[in-house]
Enzyme design. Structure first.
Site, PDB file in Angstrom:
ATOM      1  N   CYS A 176       0.828  -1.206   0.000  1.00  0.00           N
ATOM      2  CA  CYS A 176       0.000   0.000   0.000  1.00  0.00           C
ATOM      3  C   CYS A 176       0.868   1.264   0.000  1.00  0.00           C
ATOM      4  O   CYS A 176       2.073   1.234   0.269  1.00  0.00           O
ATOM      5  CB  CYS A 176      -0.975  -0.009   1.180  1.00  0.00           C
ATOM      6  SG  CYS A 176      -0.389   0.767   2.682  1.00  0.00           S
ATOM      7  N   CYS A 212       2.732   2.030   3.206  1.00  0.00           N
ATOM      8  CA  CYS A 212       3.881   1.127   3.386  1.00  0.00           C
ATOM      9  C   CYS A 212       5.041   1.587   2.502  1.00  0.00           C
ATOM     10  O   CYS A 212       6.214   1.493   2.902  1.00  0.00           O
ATOM     11  CB  CYS A 212       3.492  -0.308   3.058  1.00  0.00           C
ATOM     12  SG  CYS A 212       2.545  -1.131   4.363  1.00  0.00           S
ATOM     13  N   ASP A 240       0.257  15.857   5.280  1.00  0.00           N
ATOM     14  CA  ASP A 240      -0.683  15.378   4.262  1.00  0.00           C
ATOM     15  C   ASP A 240      -0.414  16.107   2.951  1.00  0.00           C
ATOM     16  O   ASP A 240      -0.166  17.315   2.928  1.00  0.00           O
ATOM     17  CB  ASP A 240      -2.124  15.620   4.725  1.00  0.00           C
ATOM     18  CG  ASP A 240      -3.132  14.818   3.924  1.00  0.00           C
ATOM     19  OD1 ASP A 240      -3.761  13.904   4.491  1.00  0.00           O
ATOM     20  OD2 ASP A 240      -3.301  15.106   2.712  1.00  0.00           O
ATOM     21  N   HIS A 257       1.771  -2.565   8.917  1.00  0.00           N
ATOM     22  CA  HIS A 257       0.497  -2.360   8.212  1.00  0.00           C
ATOM     23  C   HIS A 257      -0.675  -2.957   8.985  1.00  0.00           C
ATOM     24  O   HIS A 257      -0.708  -4.153   9.266  1.00  0.00           O
ATOM     25  CB  HIS A 257       0.546  -2.990   6.811  1.00  0.00           C
ATOM     26  CG  HIS A 257      -0.728  -2.783   6.051  1.00  0.00           C
ATOM     27  ND1 HIS A 257      -0.876  -1.807   5.090  1.00  0.00           N
ATOM     28  CD2 HIS A 257      -1.937  -3.406   6.149  1.00  0.00           C
ATOM     29  CE1 HIS A 257      -2.117  -1.852   4.629  1.00  0.00           C
ATOM     30  NE2 HIS A 257      -2.771  -2.811   5.246  1.00  0.00           N
ATOM     31  N   ASN A 303     -10.469   7.953   9.778  1.00  0.00           N
ATOM     32  CA  ASN A 303     -11.567   7.470   8.946  1.00  0.00           C
ATOM     33  C   ASN A 303     -11.463   5.948   8.854  1.00  0.00           C
ATOM     34  O   ASN A 303     -10.368   5.411   8.643  1.00  0.00           O
ATOM     35  CB  ASN A 303     -11.485   8.098   7.550  1.00  0.00           C
ATOM     36  CG  ASN A 303     -11.655   9.603   7.609  1.00  0.00           C
ATOM     37  OD1 ASN A 303     -12.420  10.110   8.426  1.00  0.00           O
ATOM     38  ND2 ASN A 303     -10.934  10.322   6.764  1.00  0.00           N
ATOM     39  N   HIS A 308      -4.520   1.817   5.247  1.00  0.00           N
ATOM     40  CA  HIS A 308      -3.419   1.591   6.200  1.00  0.00           C
ATOM     41  C   HIS A 308      -3.725   2.555   7.340  1.00  0.00           C
ATOM     42  O   HIS A 308      -3.858   3.766   7.103  1.00  0.00           O
ATOM     43  CB  HIS A 308      -2.084   1.928   5.509  1.00  0.00           C
ATOM     44  CG  HIS A 308      -0.845   1.780   6.355  1.00  0.00           C
ATOM     45  ND1 HIS A 308       0.254   1.070   5.934  1.00  0.00           N
ATOM     46  CD2 HIS A 308      -0.526   2.288   7.567  1.00  0.00           C
ATOM     47  CE1 HIS A 308       1.216   1.136   6.856  1.00  0.00           C
ATOM     48  NE2 HIS A 308       0.764   1.883   7.853  1.00  0.00           N
ATOM     49  N   HIS A 365      -4.290   5.271   9.800  1.00  0.00           N
ATOM     50  CA  HIS A 365      -3.676   6.585   9.980  1.00  0.00           C
ATOM     51  C   HIS A 365      -4.622   7.479  10.768  1.00  0.00           C
ATOM     52  O   HIS A 365      -5.828   7.358  10.672  1.00  0.00           O
ATOM     53  CB  HIS A 365      -3.325   7.243   8.638  1.00  0.00           C
ATOM     54  CG  HIS A 365      -4.462   7.334   7.680  1.00  0.00           C
ATOM     55  ND1 HIS A 365      -4.892   6.259   6.936  1.00  0.00           N
ATOM     56  CD2 HIS A 365      -5.271   8.373   7.334  1.00  0.00           C
ATOM     57  CE1 HIS A 365      -5.901   6.627   6.178  1.00  0.00           C
ATOM     58  NE2 HIS A 365      -6.171   7.901   6.398  1.00  0.00           N
ATOM     59  N   HIS A 399      -5.389  11.557  11.325  1.00  0.00           N
ATOM     60  CA  HIS A 399      -5.165  12.921  10.867  1.00  0.00           C
ATOM     61  C   HIS A 399      -5.042  13.816  12.100  1.00  0.00           C
ATOM     62  O   HIS A 399      -5.895  13.757  12.995  1.00  0.00           O
ATOM     63  CB  HIS A 399      -6.353  13.430  10.040  1.00  0.00           C
ATOM     64  CG  HIS A 399      -6.675  12.619   8.822  1.00  0.00           C
ATOM     65  ND1 HIS A 399      -6.364  13.048   7.553  1.00  0.00           N
ATOM     66  CD2 HIS A 399      -7.280  11.417   8.670  1.00  0.00           C
ATOM     67  CE1 HIS A 399      -6.775  12.139   6.674  1.00  0.00           C
ATOM     68  NE2 HIS A 399      -7.339  11.142   7.317  1.00  0.00           N
TER      69      HIS A 399
END
Ligand code: 5GP
Ligand code: ZN
Length: 118
Positions: free
Chosen positions: A2, A5, A28, A44, A82, A93, A95, A97
Site C-alpha cells: 500500500c 507502506c 498530508d 500495516h 476514517n 493503512h 492513519h 489525521h
C-alpha cells in the site's frame, strides 16, 4: 504494497515531521487545515478496527509528542481516523489525521474546501 507502506519504505517521498521505531508522522499531501499531519504505524494494519490496543496506546503517546513538537498542543487540534466505507477511508493503512493551526469548525469532513477552515 500500500501507498503508506511505500512511504515507510522510502519508496515514495514524504515531508516528515517525526519518526521513531514504530511510527511515522508526515504532512498530508492535500492539507485540509493549516496544520494537517498524518500519523501511521510502520507495521500495516488496514484500519483502526484491525489494530491491537497496545499499538493504539503507543500511537496516542506518539501523537501527543507530535502535537507538542509542531507547537499546537496548547492552541488545540483535532484527531480523526476514517474507518471503512462509511468512514470514507481512502488509504487502507491505519492513519490518524492531526488537524490544527486555526480554529476548526465542527462538521468539516474530507470534501470540505480548505478555505472553509480559515
Ligand atoms: P483517508 O481519507 O484515507 O482518511 O485519508 C488519506 C489521506 O492521505 C488524505 O488526506 C490524502 O490527502 C493523503 N494522502 C494520500 N496519498 C498521499 C501521499 O502519497 N502522500 C501524503 N503525504 N499524503 C497522502
Ligand atoms: Zn500499508
Amino acid at each position: 504494497m500500500c501507498i503508506f507502506c511505500k512511504i515507510v519504505n522510502r519508496e515514495i517521498p514524504s515531508n516528515l515531521v517525526k519518526e521513531d521505531e514504530n511510527f511515522l508522522a508526515f504532512h498530508d499531501i492535500n492539507p485540509k487545515a493549516p496544520v494537517h499531519v498524518l500519523v501511521i504505524p510502520k507495521a500495516h494494519y488496514d484500519s483502526f478496527n484491525d489494530t491491537p490496543g497496545d499499538v493504539i496506546g503507543k500511537m496516542g503517546i506518539f501523537m501527543q509528542e507530535v502535537a507538542k513538537e509542531i507547537g499546537i498542543d496548547q492552541s488545540g487540534y483535532r484527531i480523526i481516523s476514517n474507518i471503512g466505507d462509511d468512514g470514507a477511508q481512502e488509504v487502507k493503512h491505519l492513519h490518524f489525521h492531526i488537524l490544527g493551526g486555526t480554529h476548526l469548525k465542527w462538521g468539516h469532513l474530507a470534501d470540505a474546501d480548505p478555505k472553509d477552515f480559515l
